[in-house]
Enzyme design. Structure first.
Site, mmCIF file in Angstrom:
data_model
loop_
_atom_site.group_PDB
_atom_site.id
_atom_site.type_symbol
_atom_site.label_atom_id
_atom_site.label_comp_id
_atom_site.label_asym_id
_atom_site.label_seq_id
_atom_site.Cartn_x
_atom_site.Cartn_y
_atom_site.Cartn_z
ATOM 1 N N PRO A 174 23.837 33.322 -21.714
ATOM 2 C CA PRO A 174 23.727 31.923 -22.127
ATOM 3 C C PRO A 174 22.390 31.359 -21.651
ATOM 4 C CG PRO A 174 25.016 32.083 -20.119
ATOM 5 C CD PRO A 174 24.607 33.492 -20.472
ATOM 6 N N HIS A 189 26.839 27.696 -16.646
ATOM 7 C CA HIS A 189 28.101 27.028 -16.318
ATOM 8 C C HIS A 189 28.970 27.410 -17.502
ATOM 9 C CE1 HIS A 189 30.761 23.627 -14.978
ATOM 10 N NE2 HIS A 189 31.204 23.845 -16.215
ATOM 11 N N HIS A 237 30.856 27.984 -20.664
ATOM 12 C CA HIS A 237 31.190 27.127 -21.798
ATOM 13 C C HIS A 237 31.487 27.999 -23.005
ATOM 14 C CE1 HIS A 237 26.791 27.737 -21.749
ATOM 15 N NE2 HIS A 237 26.911 27.832 -23.066
HETATM 16 P P1 M7G Z 1 24.053 28.411 -24.385
HETATM 17 O O1 M7G Z 1 24.797 29.577 -24.874
HETATM 18 O O2 M7G Z 1 23.981 28.237 -22.897
HETATM 19 O O3 M7G Z 1 22.561 28.408 -24.857
HETATM 20 O O4 M7G Z 1 24.732 27.158 -25.056
HETATM 21 P P2 M7G Z 1 21.836 28.151 -26.233
HETATM 22 O O5 M7G Z 1 21.370 26.714 -26.172
HETATM 23 O O6 M7G Z 1 20.657 29.090 -26.181
HETATM 24 O O7 M7G Z 1 22.810 28.445 -27.331
HETATM 25 C C1 M7G Z 1 24.558 25.855 -24.609
HETATM 26 C C2 M7G Z 1 25.018 24.921 -25.714
HETATM 27 O O8 M7G Z 1 24.983 23.600 -25.211
HETATM 28 C C3 M7G Z 1 24.090 24.958 -26.921
HETATM 29 O O9 M7G Z 1 24.857 25.142 -28.094
HETATM 30 C C4 M7G Z 1 23.366 23.622 -26.874
HETATM 31 O O10 M7G Z 1 23.055 23.116 -28.154
HETATM 32 C C5 M7G Z 1 24.365 22.740 -26.159
HETATM 33 N N1 M7G Z 1 23.751 21.644 -25.400
HETATM 34 C C6 M7G Z 1 22.659 21.717 -24.637
HETATM 35 N N2 M7G Z 1 22.427 20.508 -24.074
HETATM 36 C C7 M7G Z 1 21.360 20.241 -23.158
HETATM 37 C C8 M7G Z 1 23.402 19.656 -24.476
HETATM 38 C C9 M7G Z 1 23.684 18.293 -24.192
HETATM 39 O O11 M7G Z 1 23.013 17.578 -23.438
HETATM 40 N N3 M7G Z 1 24.819 17.791 -24.792
HETATM 41 C C10 M7G Z 1 25.592 18.538 -25.639
HETATM 42 N N4 M7G Z 1 26.643 17.960 -26.197
HETATM 43 N N5 M7G Z 1 25.326 19.834 -25.917
HETATM 44 C C11 M7G Z 1 24.244 20.396 -25.335
#
Ligand code: M7G
Length: 399
Positions: free
Chosen positions: A333, A337, A339
């Site tokens: 990820p 954390h 998710h």
């Molecule tokens: P990930 O698998 O850690 O990484 O997913 P990725 O971004 O490379 O997919 C984290 C997910 O959290 C992603 O789908 C992001 O679009 C989403 N995300 C990230 N941020 C910072 C936020 C936020 O501030 N609010 C919400 N609702 N989603 C977020």
């Protein structure tokens, strides 16, 4: 005017709770459904229906810290936790930014374009690296993502009737193409801002050559885990959601149990105007589970809750049945954390390819078969050539 507000160290908005689309869309309907229309529900925007207000939400009786202690007695499950990251310790000590409310929009007009990090004709998106030039933000890096959104069925007839201009491009026999210029309210561009952006954010969006890594459990312990503890993105934005300091009005569902509970919210990537690209994330309440690698059979009740309650909430709020959802975890990820991603099955969501997505139902089955499944098997993922983690794997002779 905009205020010189710190939106978080290395985090997207770091808890500012700002709605990024207020930057460009006068109606401010990013994620809030304002003026967006909700064709699948005649009543209020589904994102709000049934969402527990903070006041109605039962206060968790236990602390998530007690889950960690409960997990710690289970031997290797605790070992998988490892020492706490430095950043996390700082955040808990109050050193990290959080909570402040940003009232003014980001100063888009004062952004000096440094370079185009990536551009995708297929996704109709462009990723920009800019520098804020106003006196208070002088020289601060920002990432701005501009993305054309899918058509909304109920607005298509408006588009036909209310277009401001239609220019013929070419005609041949029965075929013709045009440039259609829609009125401002029908020409939304979803805009996401990361400000201040760290070098890591810039790298994340820069188009790069990618390589597949096959990570054994030993690699995880010796290479990846130390890297995560020193380098990973701040997860303050996650804590802000869990503590209702940000996005509280967007919560679709919450199970408040500190060990087996979670919060389901629309993902950053979804503007909630149409179901075609539905995208939600479930963030777990407990804080010590970083990724798939930390999961053991102890987490099965939590994962089952996410799968079951998540599906129920999505069908209730958006009318999309579980059979049309892709529910999965990423490995690696970006944010450590745990998710879970919920996306529409028909949507080719970024990160849903085989080298990154692990279906939640499969994860549960694997853990039920073998509690240590994810501490035993090798996992494959792609890394960009310039990523530090890739360099660590190279130095260790693992690429
Ligand atoms: P990930 O698998 O850690 O990484 O997913 P990725 O971004 O490379 O997919 C984290 C997910 O959290 C992603 O789908 C992001 O679009 C989403 N995300 C990230 N941020 C910072 C936020 C936020 O501030 N609010 C919400 N609702 N989603 C977020």
């Amino acid at each position: 005017m905009w205020a010189p507000v710190r939106w978080g160290r290395g985090s997207f908005f770091g808890g500012a709770g700002v709605d990024p689309l207020t930057l460009l869309v006068p109606q401010g309907d990013w994620g809030l459904g304002g003026g967006g229309g909700w064709p699948w529900s005649p009543a209020a925007p589904p994102s709000r229906q049934g969402a527990l207000s903070p006041a109605r939400r039962p206060a968790p009786r236990l602390s998530w810290r007690r889950c960690r202690r409960a997990g710690a007695v289970r031997g290797r499950g605790a070992m998988a936790e490892g020492p706490r990251p430095k950043r996390k310790r700082e955040e808990e000590a109050g050193a990290a930014p959080h909570g402040g409310t940003v009232t003014a929009p980001f100063p888009l007009a004062e952004l000096r374009l440094r370079r185009v990090l990536r551009e995708s004709a297929r996704d109709k998106a462009v990723f920009l690296h800019g520098e804020v030039t106003s006196p208070s933000g002088e020289g601060t890096d920002a990432v701005v993502i501009l993305e054309k959104t899918p058509f909304q069925e109920e607005k298509v007839s408006d588009l036909l009737k209310k277009h401001t201009k239609l220019d013929l491009q070419m005609r041949n026999d029965i075929y013709s193409t045009y440039h259609l210029y829609p009125p401002v309210e029908l020409s939304e561009i979803k805009t996401t801002v990361v400000y201040p952006a760290t070098e890591k954010h810039l790298q994340k969006y820069l188009r790069q050559e990618v390589h597949l890594i096959r990570e054994t459990w030993e690699d995880y312990k010796n290479i990846t885990l130390p890297f995560i503890q020193s380098q990973s993105f701040s997860i303050q934005w996650v804590y802000n959601i869990l503590e209702k300091k940000a996005e509280a009005d967007r919560i679709i569902h919450e199970n408040p149990d500190p060990c087996n509970g979670f919060v389901l919210v629309p993902d950053f990537k979804w503007n909630q105007n149409q179901l075609d690209d539905l995208y939600l994330i479930a963030l777990i309440h407990r804080r010590e589970v970083k990724s798939l690698r930390d999961l053991t059979a102890e987490h099965i009740p939590l994962l089952r809750n996410i799968l079951q309650e998540g599906k129920e909430a999505v069908v209730k709020h958006f009318g999309v049945p579980g059979s049309q959802l892709r529910i999965y975890l990423h490995y690696q990820p970006s944010y450590y954390h745990l998710h879970v991603h919920f996306t529409a099955l028909g949507y080719d969501a970024p990160g849903s390819s085989v080298e990154r997505a692990h279906l939640l139902a499969d994860v549960i089955d694997n853990l039920a078969m073998d509690s240590m499944y994810y501490q035993k098997r090798a996992l494959t993922f792609a890394l960009r050539a310039d990523e530090l983690l890739f360099k660590k794997f190279q130095e260790a002779g693992r690429v």
